[in-house]
Design an enzyme around this catalytic site. Structure first.
Site, mmCIF file in Angstrom:
data_model
loop_
_atom_site.group_PDB
_atom_site.id
_atom_site.type_symbol
_atom_site.label_atom_id
_atom_site.label_comp_id
_atom_site.label_asym_id
_atom_site.label_seq_id
_atom_site.Cartn_x
_atom_site.Cartn_y
_atom_site.Cartn_z
ATOM 1 N N SER A 86 35.043 27.154 12.694
ATOM 2 C CA SER A 86 34.778 28.355 12.939
ATOM 3 C C SER A 86 33.963 28.532 14.245
ATOM 4 O O SER A 86 33.218 27.801 14.580
ATOM 5 C CB SER A 86 33.558 28.714 12.002
ATOM 6 O OG SER A 86 33.031 29.917 12.630
ATOM 7 N N HIS A 122 39.184 29.133 12.927
ATOM 8 C CA HIS A 122 38.630 30.351 12.027
ATOM 9 C C HIS A 122 37.847 31.190 13.143
ATOM 10 O O HIS A 122 36.795 30.857 13.918
ATOM 11 C CB HIS A 122 37.938 29.484 10.890
ATOM 12 C CG HIS A 122 37.176 30.584 9.982
ATOM 13 N ND1 HIS A 122 37.958 31.152 8.939
ATOM 14 C CD2 HIS A 122 35.979 31.263 10.068
ATOM 15 C CE1 HIS A 122 37.195 32.049 8.263
ATOM 16 N NE2 HIS A 122 36.072 31.883 8.901
ATOM 17 N N ASP A 161 35.539 34.506 13.400
ATOM 18 C CA ASP A 161 34.731 35.341 12.398
ATOM 19 C C ASP A 161 34.132 36.718 13.133
ATOM 20 O O ASP A 161 33.379 36.437 14.195
ATOM 21 C CB ASP A 161 33.190 34.622 12.093
ATOM 22 C CG ASP A 161 33.444 33.374 11.091
ATOM 23 O OD1 ASP A 161 33.981 33.549 10.044
ATOM 24 O OD2 ASP A 161 33.017 32.299 11.287
ATOM 25 N N MET A 221 32.287 39.834 12.972
ATOM 26 C CA MET A 221 30.912 40.688 12.335
ATOM 27 C C MET A 221 30.535 42.148 12.924
ATOM 28 O O MET A 221 30.658 42.110 14.093
ATOM 29 C CB MET A 221 29.912 40.002 12.277
ATOM 30 C CG MET A 221 30.261 38.382 11.431
ATOM 31 S SD MET A 221 28.703 37.499 12.003
ATOM 32 C CE MET A 221 29.265 36.278 10.804
ATOM 33 N N HIS A 250 38.811 36.213 10.098
ATOM 34 C CA HIS A 250 38.005 36.563 8.976
ATOM 35 C C HIS A 250 37.124 37.637 9.339
ATOM 36 O O HIS A 250 36.152 37.696 10.059
ATOM 37 C CB HIS A 250 37.084 35.254 8.526
ATOM 38 C CG HIS A 250 36.172 35.475 7.458
ATOM 39 N ND1 HIS A 250 34.867 34.737 7.358
ATOM 40 C CD2 HIS A 250 35.791 36.550 6.555
ATOM 41 C CE1 HIS A 250 34.346 35.145 6.323
ATOM 42 N NE2 HIS A 250 34.843 36.232 5.780
ATOM 43 N N MET A 284 34.673 40.415 8.697
ATOM 44 C CA MET A 284 33.527 40.766 7.952
ATOM 45 C C MET A 284 32.984 42.286 8.558
ATOM 46 O O MET A 284 32.100 42.284 9.039
ATOM 47 C CB MET A 284 32.210 39.760 8.219
ATOM 48 C CG MET A 284 32.508 38.345 7.399
ATOM 49 S SD MET A 284 31.777 36.888 7.795
ATOM 50 C CE MET A 284 32.416 36.359 9.208
ATOM 51 N N MET A 293 33.454 32.581 -0.513
ATOM 52 C CA MET A 293 32.331 32.283 0.636
ATOM 53 C C MET A 293 31.426 31.458 -0.245
ATOM 54 O O MET A 293 31.099 31.670 -1.447
ATOM 55 C CB MET A 293 31.651 33.749 1.075
ATOM 56 C CG MET A 293 32.408 34.444 1.732
ATOM 57 S SD MET A 293 32.865 33.754 3.260
ATOM 58 C CE MET A 293 31.560 33.330 3.950
ATOM 59 N N GLY A 329 27.579 36.335 7.228
ATOM 60 C CA GLY A 329 26.624 36.933 8.191
ATOM 61 C C GLY A 329 26.158 36.127 9.351
ATOM 62 O O GLY A 329 26.066 36.374 10.364
ATOM 63 N N PHE A 330 25.898 34.675 8.910
ATOM 64 C CA PHE A 330 25.252 33.473 9.873
ATOM 65 C C PHE A 330 25.947 32.266 9.569
ATOM 66 O O PHE A 330 26.260 32.073 8.435
ATOM 67 C CB PHE A 330 23.651 33.600 9.674
ATOM 68 C CG PHE A 330 23.184 34.914 10.179
ATOM 69 C CD1 PHE A 330 22.800 35.555 11.254
ATOM 70 C CD2 PHE A 330 22.774 35.911 8.865
ATOM 71 C CE1 PHE A 330 22.339 36.613 11.441
ATOM 72 C CE2 PHE A 330 22.249 36.956 9.133
ATOM 73 C CZ PHE A 330 21.789 37.474 10.360
ATOM 74 N N GLY A 331 25.995 31.594 10.600
ATOM 75 C CA GLY A 331 26.318 30.025 10.552
ATOM 76 C C GLY A 331 25.025 29.456 10.052
ATOM 77 O O GLY A 331 23.986 29.845 10.031
ATOM 78 N N GLY A 332 25.350 28.044 9.880
ATOM 79 C CA GLY A 332 24.168 27.280 9.848
ATOM 80 C C GLY A 332 23.320 27.183 8.422
ATOM 81 O O GLY A 332 22.451 26.864 8.241
ATOM 82 N N ASP A 341 34.053 28.667 2.922
ATOM 83 C CA ASP A 341 33.519 28.891 4.303
ATOM 84 C C ASP A 341 32.027 29.037 3.859
ATOM 85 O O ASP A 341 31.415 30.000 3.217
ATOM 86 C CB ASP A 341 34.098 30.396 4.597
ATOM 87 C CG ASP A 341 33.607 30.771 6.122
ATOM 88 O OD1 ASP A 341 32.868 30.008 6.597
ATOM 89 O OD2 ASP A 341 33.818 31.864 6.275
ATOM 90 N N GLY A 342 31.070 28.339 4.482
ATOM 91 C CA GLY A 342 29.688 28.548 4.895
ATOM 92 C C GLY A 342 28.933 26.945 4.178
ATOM 93 O O GLY A 342 29.199 26.695 3.060
ATOM 94 N N GLY A 343 28.401 26.617 5.012
ATOM 95 C CA GLY A 343 27.464 25.367 4.695
ATOM 96 C C GLY A 343 28.584 24.121 4.284
ATOM 97 O O GLY A 343 27.868 23.023 3.610
ATOM 98 N N GLY A 351 31.432 25.523 10.892
ATOM 99 C CA GLY A 351 31.276 25.777 11.919
ATOM 100 C C GLY A 351 30.160 24.637 12.718
ATOM 101 O O GLY A 351 30.681 23.785 13.501
HETATM 102 C C1 DX5 Z 1 29.677 32.874 7.950
HETATM 103 C C2 DX5 Z 1 30.887 32.768 8.424
HETATM 104 C C3 DX5 Z 1 31.322 31.356 8.650
HETATM 105 C C4 DX5 Z 1 30.341 30.666 9.529
HETATM 106 C C5 DX5 Z 1 30.402 29.071 8.749
HETATM 107 O O1 DX5 Z 1 29.329 34.403 7.760
HETATM 108 O O2 DX5 Z 1 31.907 33.470 7.872
HETATM 109 O O3 DX5 Z 1 32.610 31.122 8.958
HETATM 110 O O4 DX5 Z 1 30.522 30.463 10.758
HETATM 111 O O5 DX5 Z 1 29.384 28.250 9.574
HETATM 112 P P1 DX5 Z 1 28.773 27.133 9.006
HETATM 113 O O6 DX5 Z 1 29.890 25.976 8.670
HETATM 114 O O7 DX5 Z 1 27.751 26.789 9.975
HETATM 115 O O8 DX5 Z 1 28.086 27.551 7.535
HETATM 116 ZN ZN ZN Z 2 34.190 32.935 8.160
#
Ligand code: DX5
Ligand code: ZN
Length: 219
Positions: free
Chosen positions: A7, A32, A34, A36, A65, A67, A136, A141-144, A174-176, A196
């Site tokens: 991502s 990927h 994202d 938003m 993706h 959002m 999901m 909404g946020f990475g990390g 997707d996510g974590g 990501g």
């Molecule tokens: C979250 C995004 C993800 C995000 C994943 O809303 O859809 O694609 O970038 O990031 P990580 O891998 O850091 O959780």
């Molecule tokens: Zn995503």
């Protein structure tokens, strides 16, 4: 069989072209992307101009993706910008089936995504139409963020359901997602892994290679 989709939300945007070239060279399968809108999710990322720019520097498969609320308003623009696949959120569409059919009409692949609190029953009207279901594993909404373990149970449930109804969509998470959990999520039935932070923090090339080795698809 397994695919890794880094991502770019976690990339350094000042060096975006260079970092995309690195994930591509290391053998990542898809990119990927994202998007938003600050409404469907609290944050705002980027939109068509960024996709259009990076489309010029890579042949990678663009997994977009969305959002955003009512993505049906912008589907043509995302295809024009260079999307190869568009994933919309079940929760964001007034008419999900119509939205999915419109993506298909535009000639790109289509996915539907569900947030952690949304049950797989929300997919019913489109599960035989989509190429991909994105489960999901964090609240979007946020990475990390840290993966929510209950979402992995939803992957197991979805894989069993897919078999039961004879559907052909792939299951994306997707996510974590990181090296410590990718194997167990794969065992639950996921096939496409978005990552990501785990790809873009540190050495990008060795991160991608380590991921692919972990799920048994090293190049
Ligand atoms: C979250 C995004 C993800 C995000 C994943 O809303 O859809 O694609 O970038 O990031 P990580 O891998 O850091 O959780
Ligand atoms: Zn995503």
């Amino acid at each position: 069989m397994f695919k890794l989709a880094p991502s770019i939300l976690a990339a350094d945007f000042a060096r975006l072209g260079e970092q995309i070239a690195q994930v591509e060279a290391a053998g990542a399968d898809e990119l990927h992307i994202d998007v938003m809108d600050g409404m469907f999710v609290p944050s705002i990322s980027f939109g068509m101009p960024v996709i259009e720019s990076v489309r010029k520097i890579t042949k990678m498969f663009f997994d977009v993706h969305l959002m955003i609320m009512e993505p049906v308003r912008y589907l043509e623009e995302f295809v024009k910008a260079g999307a190869d696949s568009i994933t919309v959120h079940a929760e964001a569409c007034e008419n999900l089936k119509e939205t999915v059919l419109k993506v298909k009409d535009l000639g790109v692949r289509v996915g539907v995504s569900i947030k952690p609190d949304t049950p797989i029953s929300a997919l019913a009207e489109v599960e035989q139409l989509v190429d991909r279901v994105l489960v999901m594993t964090v609240n979007p909404g946020f990475g990390g963020q840290k993966l929510i373990p209950e979402c992995v149970e939803k992957v197991t449930e979805l894989a069993a359901h897919r078999k039961q109804i004879g559907a052909t969509f792939d299951i994306q998470v997707d996510g974590g997602i990181g090296l410590s959990n990718v194997k167990s999520v794969a065992e639950a039935g996921a096939e496409v892994f978005v990552a990501g932070t785990a790809v873009f923090r540190g050495d990008i090339i060795s991160n991608v290679k380590a991921f692919k080795e972990e799920v048994g698809v090293a190049d």
